[in-house]
Each structure stands twice: as structure tokens, then as C-alpha cells.
Write an enzyme that holds these catalytic residues in place. Sequence first.
Site, mmCIF file in Angstrom:
data_model
loop_
_atom_site.group_PDB
_atom_site.id
_atom_site.type_symbol
_atom_site.label_atom_id
_atom_site.label_comp_id
_atom_site.label_asym_id
_atom_site.label_seq_id
_atom_site.Cartn_x
_atom_site.Cartn_y
_atom_site.Cartn_z
ATOM 1 N N LYS A 129 59.339 -9.376 -4.821
ATOM 2 C CA LYS A 129 59.330 -10.357 -6.184
ATOM 3 C C LYS A 129 59.384 -11.555 -5.640
ATOM 4 O O LYS A 129 60.759 -11.881 -5.285
ATOM 5 C CB LYS A 129 60.441 -9.659 -7.047
ATOM 6 C CG LYS A 129 60.379 -10.045 -8.476
ATOM 7 C CD LYS A 129 60.100 -11.516 -8.754
ATOM 8 C CE LYS A 129 61.303 -12.281 -8.734
ATOM 9 N NZ LYS A 129 61.172 -13.552 -9.009
ATOM 10 N N GLU A 166 71.002 -12.474 1.764
ATOM 11 C CA GLU A 166 71.261 -13.897 2.383
ATOM 12 C C GLU A 166 71.355 -14.969 1.465
ATOM 13 O O GLU A 166 70.573 -15.263 0.579
ATOM 14 C CB GLU A 166 69.693 -14.297 3.089
ATOM 15 C CG GLU A 166 69.560 -13.025 4.114
ATOM 16 C CD GLU A 166 70.171 -12.888 5.420
ATOM 17 O OE1 GLU A 166 71.010 -13.809 5.638
ATOM 18 O OE2 GLU A 166 70.085 -11.805 6.016
ATOM 19 N N CYS A 192 68.915 -23.640 3.032
ATOM 20 C CA CYS A 192 70.389 -22.812 2.946
ATOM 21 C C CYS A 192 71.295 -23.323 4.016
ATOM 22 O O CYS A 192 72.451 -23.309 3.667
ATOM 23 C CB CYS A 192 69.905 -21.215 3.059
ATOM 24 S SG CYS A 192 69.030 -20.853 4.667
ATOM 25 N N GLU A 238 76.814 -26.395 -3.058
ATOM 26 C CA GLU A 238 75.514 -26.524 -2.213
ATOM 27 C C GLU A 238 74.728 -27.577 -3.292
ATOM 28 O O GLU A 238 74.227 -26.979 -4.445
ATOM 29 C CB GLU A 238 75.114 -25.094 -2.397
ATOM 30 C CG GLU A 238 73.777 -25.270 -1.572
ATOM 31 C CD GLU A 238 73.066 -23.809 -1.350
ATOM 32 O OE1 GLU A 238 73.342 -22.757 -2.330
ATOM 33 O OE2 GLU A 238 72.588 -23.304 -0.368
HETATM 34 P P1 NAD Z 1 67.759 -17.961 -6.836
HETATM 35 O O1 NAD Z 1 68.942 -17.280 -6.585
HETATM 36 O O2 NAD Z 1 67.768 -18.769 -8.193
HETATM 37 O O3 NAD Z 1 66.464 -17.024 -6.796
HETATM 38 C C1 NAD Z 1 66.184 -16.381 -5.562
HETATM 39 C C2 NAD Z 1 65.136 -15.215 -6.258
HETATM 40 O O4 NAD Z 1 65.860 -14.215 -6.945
HETATM 41 C C3 NAD Z 1 63.957 -15.551 -7.161
HETATM 42 O O5 NAD Z 1 62.941 -14.856 -6.623
HETATM 43 C C4 NAD Z 1 64.262 -15.517 -8.387
HETATM 44 O O6 NAD Z 1 63.335 -15.311 -9.246
HETATM 45 C C5 NAD Z 1 65.196 -14.212 -8.244
HETATM 46 N N1 NAD Z 1 66.529 -14.056 -9.056
HETATM 47 C C6 NAD Z 1 66.730 -15.206 -10.093
HETATM 48 N N2 NAD Z 1 67.837 -14.464 -11.114
HETATM 49 C C7 NAD Z 1 67.700 -13.051 -10.749
HETATM 50 C C8 NAD Z 1 68.496 -12.118 -11.267
HETATM 51 N N3 NAD Z 1 69.176 -12.275 -12.257
HETATM 52 N N4 NAD Z 1 68.165 -10.873 -10.689
HETATM 53 C C9 NAD Z 1 67.192 -10.583 -9.666
HETATM 54 N N5 NAD Z 1 66.570 -11.718 -9.345
HETATM 55 C C10 NAD Z 1 66.892 -12.794 -9.568
HETATM 56 O O7 NAD Z 1 67.557 -19.106 -5.489
HETATM 57 P P2 NAD Z 1 66.387 -20.210 -5.400
HETATM 58 O O8 NAD Z 1 66.932 -21.127 -6.274
HETATM 59 O O9 NAD Z 1 65.287 -19.414 -5.183
HETATM 60 O O10 NAD Z 1 66.754 -20.445 -3.844
HETATM 61 C C11 NAD Z 1 67.864 -21.392 -3.462
HETATM 62 C C12 NAD Z 1 69.268 -20.604 -2.838
HETATM 63 O O11 NAD Z 1 68.804 -19.649 -1.822
HETATM 64 C C13 NAD Z 1 70.078 -21.335 -2.310
HETATM 65 O O12 NAD Z 1 71.279 -21.005 -2.726
HETATM 66 C C14 NAD Z 1 69.878 -21.143 -0.873
HETATM 67 O O13 NAD Z 1 71.121 -21.480 -0.197
HETATM 68 C C15 NAD Z 1 69.513 -19.606 -0.855
HETATM 69 N N6 NAD Z 1 68.860 -19.551 0.389
HETATM 70 C C16 NAD Z 1 69.598 -18.919 1.478
HETATM 71 C C17 NAD Z 1 68.777 -18.479 2.603
HETATM 72 C C18 NAD Z 1 69.556 -17.579 3.725
HETATM 73 O O14 NAD Z 1 69.021 -17.251 4.621
HETATM 74 N N7 NAD Z 1 71.037 -17.620 3.443
HETATM 75 C C19 NAD Z 1 67.490 -18.876 2.744
HETATM 76 C C20 NAD Z 1 66.958 -19.636 1.884
HETATM 77 C C21 NAD Z 1 67.495 -19.844 0.800
#
Ligand code: NAD
Length: 511
Positions: free
Chosen positions: A199, A275, A310, A410
Site C-alpha cells: 500500500k 521505520e 527521515c 520533525e
Molecule cells: P504517514 O505515516 O502519513 O504515511 C505513511 C504511509 O502510511 C502511507 O502509505 C499512508 O497512506 C499510510 N497511512 C496513513 N495513515 C494510516 C493509518 N491510519 N493506518 C495505516 N496506514 C496509514 O507518513 P508520510 O507522511 O507518508 O511519510 C513521512 C514520514 O515517514 C516521516 O515521519 C518520516 O520520518 C517517515 N520516514 C521514515 C523512514 C525510516 O526509514 N525511518 C523513511 C522514510 C520516511
Amino acid sequence: MTDTSLQAIAEWDHATWKSFAAELTVDGRNVIDGERRDALDGSVIDSVDPTTGRIVGRIAGSGASDVDAAVATARATHRRGDWSRLPPRERAAVLFRWADLVETNAAELCALDTVEMGRPISDMVQYDLPEVVTTIRFFAEAIDKITGTTTATDPAVLHYTLRQPYGVVAAISPWNYPLLMATWKFTPALAAGNCVILKPAEQAALSALRMADLFLEAGGPPGAFAALAGLGEHAGRALGLHAGVDKITFTGSTEVGKELLVSAGNSNMKEVALECGGKSPQLFFADLDDLDTAVDSAIDGIFDNMGEVCNAGSRLLVDVAIHDEFCERFAERAAGRYVPGDPLDPATRCGPLVDQESCARVTEHIATAARQGARSIFAEVMPGGLRDGAFVAPIAYADVDPSMTIARDEIFGPVAAIIPFSSEREAIDLANDSEYGLAAGIWTSDLDRAHRCVRDLEAGTIWVNTFNDGDMTQPFGGWKQSGNSRDKCIESLIEYTQEKSAWFSLGESAS
Ligand code: NAD
């Protein structure tokens, strides 16, 4: 026919990319059971180009019933062993063909991420696409290197362990490196023999959907790899709560990571690998070897990918003895390096943020920093003609107090916070004063100090005299609220298997 391979596109100019992107055929339907399908209730979501505000296409707005269909197919495929019981070298052969197809379709995959998310095309061509190919080949090579053990038991017993796939793994990925972050998840899960349902983030799902087509083209069995587009709160949440999903692997925000842990507890205790977010510090000691190199790394570490990283080095902890000179050189060397512009231009290093919502959020953080008394030491000039896009010009603040919002939250944008320190102990305490623990950088020429900092910093990755570097052998993941698992390395492949113990009674010896 135009050569769209990785090698060829390294030479493309702005005009070539613009005309290629304008003619992209976009298919935002799901891939389930080896075919493209609309969401069962017909829902769609607009995919918007953050550079221009134009609609790139529509993706499926999947919900719980689409998740049910994908899980049922994945479960049936797993039970039949179409993928899990293929000889490892045959699974590897599919992955190698897949990597080759990614290389030959490189232009499309790069352009999709750039138009949906704003990642500069030069970064897609030079970094993301080669990394995607390397990731697939790395795990293909590793497939038959996973072993179990035999243990030292009583001679009347034979005991061994097996590592077997979980079954159905759901991968939920973010938008910030859309294709690469997803690839770090689905590739080791597939290599280990699981059936995977991906997803991708709704802001940038198209490249991931194409990866599912290419997996089929490479000879992957229908049902082994599904890709479902849709909102996190619909499709993502349904995967988290589904009793037919054996493991969730997630990259995204800490907030959603926590929700997935609760969903696992409220459903079937599925394994949850996370992650999540970060607020990574870089520590610049007065004894560092070369200030210009260190400052360049500080600039790249926070402004690369518009700060939507991230492990962005967003907290720059600087020894008071070099603080003023560090700030001066930062301002000098940052100027003109990340000028906002069209991400389809190979000369552009700073595209728009992912969407207008992010743009408004980051702009509000900048206003708060000024209100709380931070002093701007650098602000890139915003060129004209970008009004329709979600652009934010890179900015850096000094005199940041550790209690200020920009030192704690962040921000996920091109905003640097420079914080002075007076001793090694204070630097380490400041660095560790965060709910996150993804990564840290140390700049020093004192070997003992470097080892002390590596020992004491609370983070999953520590870079010494470099930042944001690494290869596939490096475990990538966080401590504290940055996560609980690792991407990239051999250990991540093992994480997609579960252990089984087999205990044999050998009976009396035959005389
Ligand atoms: P997000 O948590 O909003 O979304 C990530 C994914 O989760 C998307 O596919 C989204 O549709 C899904 N999602 C959103 N709400 C959900 C729910 N209630 N249940 C299940 N899935 C859900 O994050 P984002 O805005 O896409 O990405 C940015 C974040 O990702 C930042 O916090 C960043 O630090 C983190 N990130 C971490 C790493 C790592 O390796 N640690 C790498 C890249 C990004």
C-alpha cells in the site's frame, strides 16, 4: 523507439524530460491477482503534481473490501506454494529479471516519482533508480544464503531450526522516496518467499503500481505481489486490522506506527516492523579536520530532498568555539546550492514539497521559529514563476534553544536549527534529548572522542566524518520512537522469515 534505460536517461536535458513527462500514460488502478482492477466501490483519488498543481491522473481509492480481495488472493497463492515453494534459485531468477526490467523502464519510473512528489529528476536518475536495482539484486543474491541451525543435543535427539516465510506480508510505504522506500520493504519480503500486498502512499503511488506490473512481466506468479492504492485511513488501516495479514512492515510517521501496533494487538498479534520519524543531530566539534567539508555535509544533510528525509540532519549542534565561523560559512556555501525550481530540470536540486498541505505546515514552523526568537542566518531566494507549486525556500536558524519547536519537532522540510554546545557531555546530552533515535553524525579528528560518541549516542546509525552515506550491507533503522526494525541488510531478509524448531527422537540405536 526512444531508449528509456537508466544509462540513456543520464544524458537527458530539461526539454526531453518535460516532453516525456507530458506524454506519460498513467494507470492508477490496483494490481490484484495479476491484473489491473478499479477499487470495488469505484472510488478514485486525484494525484496532483506539486510543481504545477495539475492533476497527473487518478489512483484507486481502495477500502476494506479491496484489502479483503488482495489478502484472499495472497493467502491462496501462499497455501498453493506458487511462490514460497519455488526453488530459491528460481525465485532469484525472477528478481534478477525484475531488476533488469526496472533498468529498461527507468525513465517512466523516475518521471512518475518526480511529477507526483517533486523529487528532483537528477536525484531519481543518479540515486533512487540505481538503488532500487541494487536492492533487488542484493536480495536476489541473498535468497539461498539463509540457513537454520542444528544444536548440541543429547545423541538420542536431532534438533534443527528452519527459517520460513510468514505467509502474507503487508507493506505500507511513505511518499518521500516513493519507489525506493517501498522497494526496501517489498523486496526482502518477496525474496524470503512471502506473498506481499503493498500500500504505497496516496501522494505518490504510481511508480509502485508499475513495479507490480513489472514483477509479473519478470515471471512472478499472479497473487504473489499485489499493489493497492488508497488512503492510509482506509486501505492502510484495514491492512493493519486484517486477521489474514501475518506481518506488517511500515515506513512512515511515528503516529501511524503507533496506531499499527495497537491494530496488531486488536486483531491477530501480527508482527509489526516499523521505520518511523526522526530528528537527527549532527555534532560538530572544534577539532574537526576540515570545516568546509563539514559545513557542506550539514547543508546537504538538511536541504537534500527538500528536507523530506527521515534521517535529515535537522539539528546542527556546534561547538561554541567554532559556532560563529560555522554560521558564516553555512550561509556562504548554502547560497545558490538548493535554489527551488522545476524538478524535471536536471540542474534543479530543490523541488517543491510533496503538497500544499506540507507547504503550509512547514511555513507555519518557520513563522513559529521567528516568533520564538530563533535568528535566521540564511534564507535562499525564491525565484519567480513558482507560485502554483508547493515550494519552500531553504532556511537556517542560529541561536536555537533546545526547547524551541524547530529543535524538537520533525519538520520534514528544508529548515536547519543550529544549537551551540560547550562540552562533549553537553553535546551528547543535547543529541539524546529527543523522542527519536534514527541517526546521528559526528565531526571530529579525535579518535577517542569519536568512539565515545558512537558509544553514547542513542541512534540506529552513527556517521563519523560523513553523513547520510552507506550501502546495502548497512542495517538502516531507528532506536526509540524512530522504529523497531532494520531495512537494507541481510538481517532485514531474515526479519521476513519466522523460525521453526524441529525436535526428533532418534530412538534406540540399531544394533
Ligand atoms: P504517514 O505515516 O502519513 O504515511 C505513511 C504511509 O502510511 C502511507 O502509505 C499512508 O497512506 C499510510 N497511512 C496513513 N495513515 C494510516 C493509518 N491510519 N493506518 C495505516 N496506514 C496509514 O507518513 P508520510 O507522511 O507518508 O511519510 C513521512 C514520514 O515517514 C516521516 O515521519 C518520516 O520520518 C517517515 N520516514 C521514515 C523512514 C525510516 O526509514 N525511518 C523513511 C522514510 C520516511
